[in-house]
Design an enzyme around this catalytic site. Structure first.
Site, short mmCIF file in Angstrom:
data_model
loop_
_atom_site.label_atom_id
_atom_site.label_comp_id
_atom_site.label_asym_id
_atom_site.label_seq_id
_atom_site.Cartn_x
_atom_site.Cartn_y
_atom_site.Cartn_z
N THR A 97 105.80 71.19 45.98
CA THR A 97 106.21 71.07 44.57
C THR A 97 107.35 70.06 44.42
O THR A 97 107.36 69.24 43.49
CB THR A 97 106.71 72.41 44.01
N GLU A 125 101.36 74.79 39.23
CA GLU A 125 101.33 75.13 40.65
C GLU A 125 99.90 75.17 41.21
O GLU A 125 99.03 75.89 40.70
CB GLU A 125 102.01 76.50 40.84
N ASP A 127 100.50 70.09 40.85
CA ASP A 127 101.53 69.56 41.76
C ASP A 127 100.97 69.15 43.13
O ASP A 127 101.41 68.18 43.72
CB ASP A 127 102.73 70.52 41.89
N HIS A 128 99.98 69.88 43.64
CA HIS A 128 99.39 69.57 44.95
C HIS A 128 98.17 70.45 45.15
O HIS A 128 97.88 71.29 44.30
CB HIS A 128 100.39 69.78 46.10
N HIS A 144 100.28 80.46 43.18
CA HIS A 144 100.80 80.00 44.48
C HIS A 144 100.14 80.79 45.59
O HIS A 144 99.88 81.98 45.43
CB HIS A 144 102.32 80.21 44.51
C1 GP9 Z 1 109.02 77.38 44.57
C2 GP9 Z 1 107.81 76.74 44.00
C3 GP9 Z 1 106.68 76.73 44.98
O1 GP9 Z 1 110.15 77.26 43.79
O2 GP9 Z 1 108.10 75.50 43.51
O3 GP9 Z 1 106.89 75.81 45.95
P1 GP9 Z 1 105.74 75.17 46.86
O4 GP9 Z 1 105.55 76.09 48.02
O5 GP9 Z 1 104.50 75.04 46.04
O6 GP9 Z 1 106.31 73.87 47.23
MN MN Z 2 103.77 73.98 44.43
#
Ligand code: GP9
Ligand code: MN
Length: 651
Positions: free
Chosen positions: A302, A260, A476-477, A417
């Protein structure tokens, strides 16, 4: 025309005041909350101009209404526009993006997003509504006067609407000079809002929404053929490539870790003199580490990264494919893995409905989804969005011990996050010190995730899973958006220019195969390339795939990574915001002359456009080979402890 304007000014001074207030507010919000920057005087003129035609249109309509209603309509219009400004303003503070229709339809995510969004609301935001309060008071006091305001007929307003038309055409004309093909190449919302204004942007977004929904109905097999032809030309034959790694991980378990918000700038870097990712820094030495690897996600965050990995198609530029096209036909990575005898699972200690995963995973062919229902989650082992990464990793290994082998398992971490909250006892390093709380808190949470991955590896070894597995770790980003450029500049000790901004979209990409020596790979790559790269390592030959990614180990590959907003990166250059930069010097090339970006422009547009057409048109349903797979797919058993809520709106 002048006479009509004079008449309106004389008869409706309060409305002129409301108009003026809203106009100024729209421009100020543009600068302050949307961070619009101006590069030339023309852009300033466009910015001043673009709210006017939209507002004139609505005010003109109001002038034709019953006098007793006109005041309320003006108030209502100002209030609605203010809400549009405010919602986008708050959203933009963290996501450097604007709200789109599909994003609003992500209903079931809202509760979780609330906690993040609430942290973005500030007391000073009351200022947004000051003019509304003043207007209510003035309108109340001048009630009788407003009632006496005459109503105009449309005919009387012909000169007024002519002016509206002229301004609208001038606005579009100037925007087109500033940014050719603005509307046809609509991937970059920052540019759209800057040129047509926030209100027109929303009208355009609604238009896009309705037309893209219709694309499925009008799609035909011919479109698929056209795209197949394009892909055949693009596909490079790996003949001359070295095949030393083909099948290097044959038959092994595949473990994908979606880390994340982990960006690449933290790798081999320090904060306050301490390493941010000590474990990953070590791991890289014994792994394939892709030094210049980009995330390609858009609003689906994500879930977009998951979509890229599983399908090797681009995510959509608006909304999240997981929500908008969860019932399409795909030929995804998990399906291929199931065909090759793998058990496929996704592990994520969040609600199964988040990002519509519980429905989309079934479409994508996962065997099992380990949601929060499969984890022991208590107050003590949770922070921010849910289960802490270390506990998540420990409990996930237990699930993996139970899984049929070989398995393909995706683990999605959560602690790092936004807004990057962490308990003191989990802070292994100190925060950074800058004006951005977000960036300051980011370092300890990344460090925490790094620790979780270390523990995960230790446990893989303890349980004996390690030797039989390939582990792929990808960010992921981005975690730190452009809105923290100043603080980021302070950390990096250099100015964050658009050129640097693109480079900051790099995320870690590590492939660890026990027994293989580590190697740094400097060629550029992106998340779309993960699937073909993985299949190559597994020795799975896939000839007729409809994918846009390339095997990153291929030496014949043309180095090109396309970001979802249309920016792209090649071996030598970075193209972003209408400028082509030399990677070596960071200096822009003259766009009119021959430059290293021009050669790629058409290909970039075609790839994004074809990928969109596959999704919007649900084109794979026309693919006969795939239809055959689809029949077999009925046999893939999807196990999900939650009862899927079939009433949930998909679109
Ligand atoms: C939520 C997690 C976070 O299940 O994957 O999501 P994001 O906000 O990073 O897309
Ligand atoms: Mn994410």
């Amino acid at each position: 025309m002048k006479a009509v304007l004079k008449k309106i000014a004389k008869e409706k001074p309060i409305f002129i005041f409301a108009f003026f207030f809203l106009w100024i507010k729209t421009i100020v919000v543009g600068f302050v909350d949307f961070n619009i920057t101006l590069e030339n005087p023309l852009q300033f003129i466009i910015l001043l101009l673009n709210p006017i035609p939209f507002m004139m249109l609505f005010f003109g309509w109001i002038f034709t209404r019953k006098p007793s209603r006109q005041g309320s309509y003006v108030l209502l219009f100002s209030l609605l526009c203010t809400i549009v400004l405010y919602v986008n303003g708050v959203y933009h503070r963290e996501f450097t993006d604007y709200i789109t229709v599909p994003l609003l339809l992500v209903g079931s995510n809202m509760a979780d997003l609330q906690s993040s969004i609430l942290t973005l609301v500030e007391w000073k935001d009351i200022i947004y509504f000051v003019d509304i309060v003043i207007l209510v008071a003035v309108f109340w006091m001048k009630k009788e006067q407003i009632k006496a305001i005459p109503k105009y007929s449309f005919k009387q307003l012909v000169p007024y609407f002519s002016l509206f038309l002229i301004l609208a055409v001038v606005n579009i004309g100037l925007a087109n000079i500033e940014r050719p093909q603005l509307l046809t190449r609509s991937f970059d919302r920052e540019l759209l809002v800057k040129n047509v204004g926030i209100y027109n942007f929303h009208l355009y977004d609604v238009y896009l929404h309705t037309t893209t929904r219709a694309q499925r109905v009008f799609a035909s097999v011919d479109e698929l053929d056209e795209i197949t032809e394009f892909m055949d030309e693009e596909t490079i034959v790996d003949q001359d490539d070295t095949f030393e790694l083909f099948g290097a991980g044959k038959g092994k378990n595949v473990i994908l870790i979606s880390a994340e918000s982990v960006q690449n700038f933290v790798i081999n870097n320090t904060v306050n003199g301490e390493e941010i990712t000590p474990f990953l820094n070590e791991l890289i030495k014994d792994s394939f580490y892709f030094e210049e690897f980009y995330h390609q996600t858009a609003q689906g965050k994500t879930a977009d990264a998951e979509f890229l990995v599983d399908n090797s198609l681009y995510p959509l530029s608006r909304g999240s494919v997981f929500f908008t096209h969860a019932t399409n036909e795909y030929y995804s990575l998990p399906e291929i893995m199931v065909e090759h005898g793998y058990f496929t699972a996704s592990l994520h200690a969040n609600k199964g409905s988040f990002w519509n995963r519980d429905l989309m995973y079934e479409t994508l062919g996962y065997n099992k989804f380990y949601t929060d229902d499969y984890y022991e989650i208590t107050e003590e082992n949770s922070v921010g969005w849910g289960l802490k990464d270390i506990d998540f990793m420990e409990q996930s290994v237990q699930h993996m011990v139970e899984m049929p082998k070989p398995f393909h398992a995706k683990l999605i971490t959560l602690t790092n996050h936004f807004p990057f909250d962490l308990d003191d006892e989990d802070k292994f390093i100190d925060e950074f010190d800058s004006n951005s709380k977000t960036l300051n808190q980011y370092f300890p949470t990344v460090r925490y995730t790094d620790e979780a991955i270390r523990i995960f590896f230790d446990q893989l070894k303890e349980t004996g899973i390690y030797e039989d597995s390939i582990v792929i770790i990808y960010g992921d980003h981005y975690g730190i958006s452009k809105n923290h450029n100043k603080a980021m500049g302070q950390y990096l000790q250099k100015e964050v220019t658009p050129f640097v901004e693109v480079q900051l979209q790099q995320v870690p990409m590590i492939i660890h195969i026990p027994g293989f020596e580590g190697k740094k790979i400097s060629s550029v790559g992106g998340q779309i390339d993960i699937r073909p790269t993985l299949l190559y390592l597994l020795g799975i030959e896939m000839e007729s795939q409809m994918i846009f990614g390339k095997n990153l180990f291929s030496k014949e590959r043309e180095e090109l990574v396309i970001l979802r907003n249309g920016s792209f990166i090649t071996k030598d250059a970075i193209y972003t915001r209408n400028t082509c930069y030399s990677k070596e010097t960071g200096e822009p090339f003259d766009l009119d002359g021959e430059n290293p970006c021009s050669h790629y422009m058409e290909d970039v547009q075609l790839q994004l456009d074809y990928s969109d057409r596959i999704i919007y048109g649900d084109l794979f349903r026309f693919d006969e080979t795939l239809m055959q797979v689809r029949i077999d797919k009925e046999m893939i058993h999807f196990d999900n402890v939650r009862d899927v809520d079939t009433n949930r709106i998909l679109n």
